[in-house]
Design a protein around this motif. Structure first.
Motif, PDB file in Angstrom:
ATOM      1  N   PRO A 182       0.820  -1.198   0.000  1.00 39.88           N
ATOM      2  CA  PRO A 182       0.000   0.000   0.000  1.00 39.88           C
ATOM      3  C   PRO A 182       0.863   1.261   0.000  1.00 39.88           C
ATOM      4  CG  PRO A 182       0.006  -1.005   2.186  1.00 39.88           C
ATOM      5  CD  PRO A 182       0.753  -1.927   1.280  1.00 39.88           C
ATOM      6  N   GLY A 183       0.376   2.280  -0.686  1.00 41.80           N
ATOM      7  CA  GLY A 183       1.197   3.449  -0.938  1.00 41.80           C
ATOM      8  C   GLY A 183       1.470   4.342   0.256  1.00 41.80           C
ATOM      9  N   GLY A 184       0.559   4.349   1.231  1.00 38.51           N
ATOM     10  CA  GLY A 184       0.693   5.283   2.355  1.00 38.51           C
ATOM     11  C   GLY A 184       2.038   5.242   3.046  1.00 38.51           C
ATOM     12  N   PRO A 185       2.450   4.071   3.557  1.00 38.55           N
ATOM     13  CA  PRO A 185       3.744   4.022   4.250  1.00 38.55           C
ATOM     14  C   PRO A 185       4.908   4.379   3.327  1.00 38.55           C
ATOM     15  CG  PRO A 185       2.414   2.061   4.725  1.00 38.55           C
ATOM     16  CD  PRO A 185       1.697   2.813   3.648  1.00 38.55           C
ATOM     17  N   ALA A 189       7.461   7.560   3.969  1.00 40.49           N
ATOM     18  CA  ALA A 189       8.920   7.398   4.086  1.00 40.49           C
ATOM     19  C   ALA A 189       9.639   8.285   3.060  1.00 40.49           C
ATOM     20  CB  ALA A 189       9.294   5.930   3.887  1.00 40.49           C
ATOM     21  N   ALA A 190       9.145   8.301   1.803  1.00 39.20           N
ATOM     22  CA  ALA A 190       9.790   9.118   0.759  1.00 39.20           C
ATOM     23  C   ALA A 190       9.650  10.606   1.094  1.00 39.20           C
ATOM     24  CB  ALA A 190       9.168   8.811  -0.603  1.00 39.20           C
ATOM     25  N   ALA A 191       8.479  10.996   1.597  1.00 37.30           N
ATOM     26  CA  ALA A 191       8.197  12.405   1.901  1.00 37.30           C
ATOM     27  C   ALA A 191       9.160  12.944   2.963  1.00 37.30           C
ATOM     28  CB  ALA A 191       6.752  12.566   2.367  1.00 37.30           C
ATOM     29  N   ALA A 232      10.802   8.592 -16.138  1.00 31.87           N
ATOM     30  CA  ALA A 232      10.562   8.165 -14.750  1.00 31.87           C
ATOM     31  C   ALA A 232      11.276   9.132 -13.807  1.00 31.87           C
ATOM     32  CB  ALA A 232      11.088   6.754 -14.560  1.00 31.87           C
ATOM     33  N   PRO A 233      10.620   9.558 -12.729  1.00 34.89           N
ATOM     34  CA  PRO A 233      11.298  10.487 -11.817  1.00 34.89           C
ATOM     35  C   PRO A 233      12.536   9.870 -11.172  1.00 34.89           C
ATOM     36  CG  PRO A 233       9.109   9.816 -10.958  1.00 34.89           C
ATOM     37  CD  PRO A 233       9.263   9.212 -12.316  1.00 34.89           C
ATOM     38  N   SER A 234      13.532  10.712 -10.955  1.00 33.76           N
ATOM     39  CA  SER A 234      14.719  10.243 -10.216  1.00 33.76           C
ATOM     40  C   SER A 234      14.305  10.045  -8.760  1.00 33.76           C
ATOM     41  CB  SER A 234      15.815  11.314 -10.274  1.00 33.76           C
ATOM     42  OG  SER A 234      15.373  12.464  -9.549  1.00 33.76           O
ATOM     43  N   GLN A 235      15.192   9.469  -7.970  1.00 33.41           N
ATOM     44  CA  GLN A 235      14.832   9.252  -6.563  1.00 33.41           C
ATOM     45  C   GLN A 235      14.538  10.582  -5.861  1.00 33.41           C
ATOM     46  OE1 GLN A 235      17.369   6.613  -4.325  1.00 33.41           O
ATOM     47  NE2 GLN A 235      16.457   7.295  -2.383  1.00 33.41           N
ATOM     48  N   GLY A 236      15.381  11.590  -6.144  1.00 33.93           N
ATOM     49  CA  GLY A 236      15.201  12.904  -5.520  1.00 33.93           C
ATOM     50  C   GLY A 236      13.876  13.534  -5.932  1.00 33.93           C
ATOM     51  N   GLU A 237      13.553  13.441  -7.235  1.00 34.48           N
ATOM     52  CA  GLU A 237      12.283  14.013  -7.722  1.00 34.48           C
ATOM     53  C   GLU A 237      11.093  13.282  -7.096  1.00 34.48           C
ATOM     54  OE1 GLU A 237      13.787  15.458 -12.177  1.00 34.48           O
ATOM     55  OE2 GLU A 237      13.107  13.397 -11.840  1.00 34.48           O
ATOM     56  N   SER A 238      11.239  11.979  -7.008  1.00 39.19           N
ATOM     57  CA  SER A 238      10.175  11.163  -6.428  1.00 39.19           C
ATOM     58  C   SER A 238       9.928  11.574  -4.964  1.00 39.19           C
ATOM     59  CB  SER A 238      10.611   9.701  -6.544  1.00 39.19           C
ATOM     60  OG  SER A 238       9.622   8.872  -6.106  1.00 39.19           O
ATOM     61  N   GLU A 239      11.003  11.798  -4.240  1.00 39.07           N
ATOM     62  CA  GLU A 239      10.873  12.209  -2.830  1.00 39.07           C
ATOM     63  C   GLU A 239      10.245  13.602  -2.731  1.00 39.07           C
ATOM     64  OE1 GLU A 239      14.604   9.451  -1.338  1.00 39.07           O
ATOM     65  OE2 GLU A 239      14.904  11.619  -1.572  1.00 39.07           O
ATOM     66  N   ILE A 241       8.182  14.959  -4.960  1.00 40.26           N
ATOM     67  CA  ILE A 241       6.757  14.831  -5.316  1.00 40.26           C
ATOM     68  C   ILE A 241       5.988  14.244  -4.122  1.00 40.26           C
ATOM     69  CG2 ILE A 241       5.099  13.609  -6.810  1.00 40.26           C
ATOM     70  CD1 ILE A 241       7.153  13.951  -9.114  1.00 40.26           C
ATOM     71  N   ALA A 242       6.558  13.212  -3.505  1.00 38.82           N
ATOM     72  CA  ALA A 242       5.898  12.592  -2.348  1.00 38.82           C
ATOM     73  C   ALA A 242       5.708  13.626  -1.236  1.00 38.82           C
ATOM     74  CB  ALA A 242       6.710  11.407  -1.837  1.00 38.82           C
ATOM     75  N   ALA A 243       6.743  14.421  -0.958  1.00 38.73           N
ATOM     76  CA  ALA A 243       6.667  15.413   0.125  1.00 38.73           C
ATOM     77  C   ALA A 243       5.660  16.506  -0.213  1.00 38.73           C
ATOM     78  CB  ALA A 243       8.047  16.026   0.372  1.00 38.73           C
TER      79      ALA A 243
END
Ligand code: KG4
Ligand code: ZN
Length: 363
Positions: A182-185, A189-191, A232-239, A241-243
């Motif tokens: 599930p996406g929530g956790p 964590a990424a945020a 695809a977003p990089s790890q930094g971009e993904s974090e 976006i999550a935040a």
């Protein structure tokens, strides 16, 4: 007379059984077994109802046996069986009900059909004394509502989502970012590693009257942001976006809850009322701390169950069964599975048709 209840939960993708006993003043969780099917649904990017139903059938006997063994009691020592009858996926609901019915028939016990949402709604009272009425923010994968909780079976809805549930928004954002379900956790964590101001996402309904929610526009904005990257977003971009997503959804939840705190008003006799958060999304620490500050400012106590009792479990189903038995409305006549089963049959402003505590609106 102590009450010992076996709870069975299979409404979505967790096969769960628990035993809760109420002997003295406070209940005790004697066993709480949750078997997640996450791995079985992973290749499909979401819960597949047919796979869920089959997996529940395959696991339920083992999960119940494990709960009973851990509780260290025999079936003959139970007072009742409580099974989730809805809302949820029909195939899963039938598994809980049939298993509950078979155990109840063999051991001559009453079967209490429990509304899964009522399980979440009352879950906080399993771990601490919280007096009725309280304001409840119920945030899960399928629901997002603000309710006034008068007691078992007595709810008045102050607001609900007009499109997606909050958990759904977390899950879909995680999917867009290629994170696990599930996406929530995963988003939480990424945020924690990202910049919440990196992306400007909309906050639907912010500043508007009422206590309804809307998350579809936010979800679309995240999808557009990912599409605009063109890869695809990089790890930094993904974090980032999550935040940014999490900051936006928290602003929405806080704004709507603030209105509901006002609509709720003061507690009876001037008592300090409580804001309770429950459901899977209430496991999010950033959401919990924002709600805590909000409640404090409004003169409310903030309460939420410990994280493992926020996400789906059977202890909350057993406990809702006990609450219903104690309130005298654990009607046990031939329960049926109800894929849709709103908690309230009342709407804000309509007034309570049944006195709280009486055989009331079950929704
Ligand atoms: O209550 P629940 O276990 O199942 C339903 O009744 O729907 O809620 C599941 C939802 C999922 O959408 C999941 O992503 C979300 O709760 N969730 C979270 C967190 N943990 C679970 N959302 C945000 N932050 C979390 N830490
Ligand atoms: Zn749930």
């Amino acid at each position: 007379m102590p009450l010992s209840v076996l709870g069975i939960e299979t409404s979505c993708d967790e096969t769960a059984a628990a035993v809760v006993r109420l002997g003295g003043a406070r209940p005790e969780i004697l066993a709480n077994i949750v078997l997640s099917q996450t791995g079985e649904h992973a290749p499909f990017g979401g819960v597949v109802p047919e796979i869920a139903a089959r997996a529940h059938v395959a696991a339920i006997d083992r999960v119940v046996e494990k709960a009973m063994a851990e509780a260290g009691i025999g079936f003959e020592e139970l007072s009742a069986v409580a099974a989730t009858a809805g809302p949820g996926l029909i195939g899963g609901l039938i598994v809980a009900l049939m298993t509950g019915r078979a155990i109840a028939a063999v051991h001559d016990l009453p079967l209490v059909a429990v509304n899964h949402l009522e399980g979440h709604a009352l879950s906080v009272r399993l771990v601490e004394e919280v007096a009725f009425p309280y304001l409840l923010l119920l945030v899960s994968g399928g629901h997002c509502q603000l309710l006034r909780v008068y007691g078992p079976g007595a709810y008045r809805r102050l607001g609900t989502t007009i499109d997606d549930a909050a958990g759904e928004a977390f899950d879909k954002t995680a999917k867009l970012l290629g994170l696990t379900q599930p996406g929530g956790p995963a988003i939480e964590a990424a945020a924690a590693r990202g910049n919440p101001r990196a992306f400007q996402f909309p906050r639907p309904l912010l500043g508007r009257d009422g206590a309804d929610f809307s998350f579809a526009g936010l979800k679309t904005a995240v999808a557009n942001a990912v599409r605009d990257l063109g890869r695809a977003p990089s790890q930094g971009e993904s974090e980032d976006i999550a935040a940014s997503f999490q900051a936006a959804i928290i602003d929405c939840i806080a704004d709507r809850t603030q209105n509901a705190l006002r609509l709720f008003g003061a507690g009876p006799g001037g008592a300090r009322p409580a804001l309770v958060a429950a459901g899977g999304v209430a496991a999010n620490r950033a959401i919990r701390s924002r709600l805590e500050r909000l409640a404090e400012k409004a003169g409310f106590d903030f309460k939420a169950p410990p994280i493992p009792l926020c996400t789906d479990n059977a202890a909350m189903i057993a406990w809702a069964g006990i609450e219903r038995i104690r309130a005298g409305h654990a009607e046990t006549s031939e329960p049926i599975a109800r894929p849709r089963w709103p908690l309230d049959e009342l709407r804000a402003g309509e007034g309570l048709r049944h006195a709280p505590g009486a055989k009331g609106p079950k929704a």
